[in-house]
Design an enzyme around this catalytic site. Structure first.
Site, PDB file in Angstrom:
ATOM      1  CG  ASP A  67      -0.364  -0.465   2.496  1.00 11.96           C
ATOM      2  OD1 ASP A  67       0.875  -0.441   2.603  1.00 11.96           O
ATOM      3  OD2 ASP A  67      -1.114  -0.839   3.407  1.00 11.96           O
ATOM      4  CG  ASN A 117      -9.532  -1.513  10.987  1.00  9.68           C
ATOM      5  OD1 ASN A 117      -8.566  -2.187  10.610  1.00  9.68           O
ATOM      6  ND2 ASN A 117      -9.918  -0.419  10.356  1.00  9.68           N
ATOM      7  CG  HIS A 170      -6.237  -2.241   8.077  1.00  8.79           C
ATOM      8  ND1 HIS A 170      -6.398  -1.010   8.683  1.00  8.79           N
ATOM      9  CD2 HIS A 170      -4.895  -2.457   8.103  1.00  8.79           C
ATOM     10  CE1 HIS A 170      -5.228  -0.530   9.042  1.00  8.79           C
ATOM     11  NE2 HIS A 170      -4.295  -1.383   8.708  1.00  8.79           N
ATOM     12  CD  GLU A 175      -9.042   0.922   6.748  1.00  5.46           C
ATOM     13  OE1 GLU A 175      -9.079  -0.008   7.571  1.00  5.46           O
ATOM     14  OE2 GLU A 175      -8.376   1.966   6.936  1.00  5.46           O
TER      15      GLU A 175
HETATM   16  C1  GLP Z   1      -0.929   0.093   8.534  1.00 11.65           C
HETATM   17  C2  GLP Z   1      -0.590  -0.517   7.162  1.00 11.65           C
HETATM   18  C3  GLP Z   1      -0.764  -1.987   7.179  1.00 11.65           C
HETATM   19  C4  GLP Z   1      -0.156  -2.524   8.451  1.00 11.65           C
HETATM   20  C5  GLP Z   1      -1.024  -2.132   9.607  1.00 11.65           C
HETATM   21  C6  GLP Z   1      -0.451  -2.447  10.972  1.00 11.65           C
HETATM   22  O1  GLP Z   1      -1.911   1.056   8.453  1.00 11.65           O
HETATM   23  N1  GLP Z   1      -1.275   0.019   6.056  1.00 11.65           N
HETATM   24  O2  GLP Z   1      -0.190  -2.560   6.021  1.00 11.65           O
HETATM   25  O3  GLP Z   1      -0.112  -3.913   8.412  1.00 11.65           O
HETATM   26  O4  GLP Z   1      -1.445  -0.805   9.507  1.00 11.65           O
HETATM   27  O5  GLP Z   1       0.526  -1.547  11.336  1.00 11.65           O
HETATM   28  P1  GLP Z   1       1.421  -1.664  12.628  1.00 11.65           P
HETATM   29  O6  GLP Z   1       2.370  -2.777  12.384  1.00 11.65           O
HETATM   30  O7  GLP Z   1       2.139  -0.334  12.730  1.00 11.65           O
HETATM   31  O8  GLP Z   1       0.514  -1.923  13.766  1.00 11.65           O
END
Ligand code: GLP
Length: 225
Positions: free
Chosen positions: A66, A126, A128, A133
């Protein structure tokens, strides 16, 4: 549920295990196509990978999951900047084989390279994965999405204020991710364990995007406190 869900002793151990699998994959591949995550959780894995100077990245193509829309790629929190800072600037990868989503043509680019072989995922609180989402279609491919309020709030820790967090992003779709031949998902902390339970032991529903992974044939989930 066909995959393996494993609790490991520490963040360090989790990072080492997932990095080892990426390394094995790179070592065995003719042309390897990796799907790569961002966020806080994979930082330990990237440290392991960039510190291994014996790895030959020349045959590897990467596709990030992403990318934010609305901030310049030079912004410290753009995912492109994150990836160069944490990995690409330190390794001998061919920059022509490094990709970030920036349009719906992304899936054909992945197909052109032979499809994703090995994808590492994080998970949002959440449910995702990438930026798919809750409510995302299981048939979705790469597209522009609006970020959930929860995601904006969770990711505000990386920005000076919540107002600076982008509201939109390009993300691989759930189908794009499910087409990867092998998937590792990594997660740390109590709130992540709650969503892992919901996603992997609960109903398969578009309300919890990660739950589709229950149908994947080659999935490993690693979790630590
Ligand atoms: C972000 C990214 C995701 C990631 C997730 C968890 O928003 N877009 O690809 O897996 O949220 O992030 P974190 O590892 O900082 O909790």
């Amino acid at each position: 549920m066909k995959g393996i869900i494993r609790k490991v002793g520490s963040y360090d151990e989790m990072s080492k295990i997932v990095a080892l699998h990426v390394k094995r994959f790179i070592g065995n591949s003719q042309i390897g196509v990796l799907g790569l995550p961002t966020g806080g959780t994979p930082l330990g894995m990237y440290k392991e990978l960039r510190e291994d100077t014996r790895l030959n990245w020349s045959k590897v193509a990467t596709f990030n999951l992403d990318e934010y829309v609305g901030i310049d790629e030079k912004h410290p929190e753009s995912y492109k900047n994150y990836m160069y800072r944490n990995l690409f600037s330190h390794i001998d990868i061919d920059e022509n084989k490094v990709h970030f989503p920036d349009g719906e043509h992304y899936d054909s680019r992945i197909t052109y390279f032979g499809g994703l072989d090995f994808t590492v995922l994080g998970i949002g609180n959440n449910g995702h994965i990438a930026f798919n989402e809750p409510g995302s279609s299981f048939e979705s491919t790469t597209r522009l999405v609006d970020l959930d309020e929860r995601t904006i709030s969770d990711n505000s820790r990386f920005f000076n204020s919540i107002d600076e967090v982008p509201k939109q992003a390009w993300t691989m779709g759930l189908k794009t991710i499910m087409d990867s031949k092998e998937i590792f998902l990594i997660a740390q902390g109590k709130s992540k364990w709650e969503i892992i339970r919901e996603a992997f032991y609960g109903e398969i529903t578009e309300k919890v995007p990660a739950s589709i992974l229950q149908k994947h044939k080659n999935l490993t989930v690693l979790y630590c406190d």
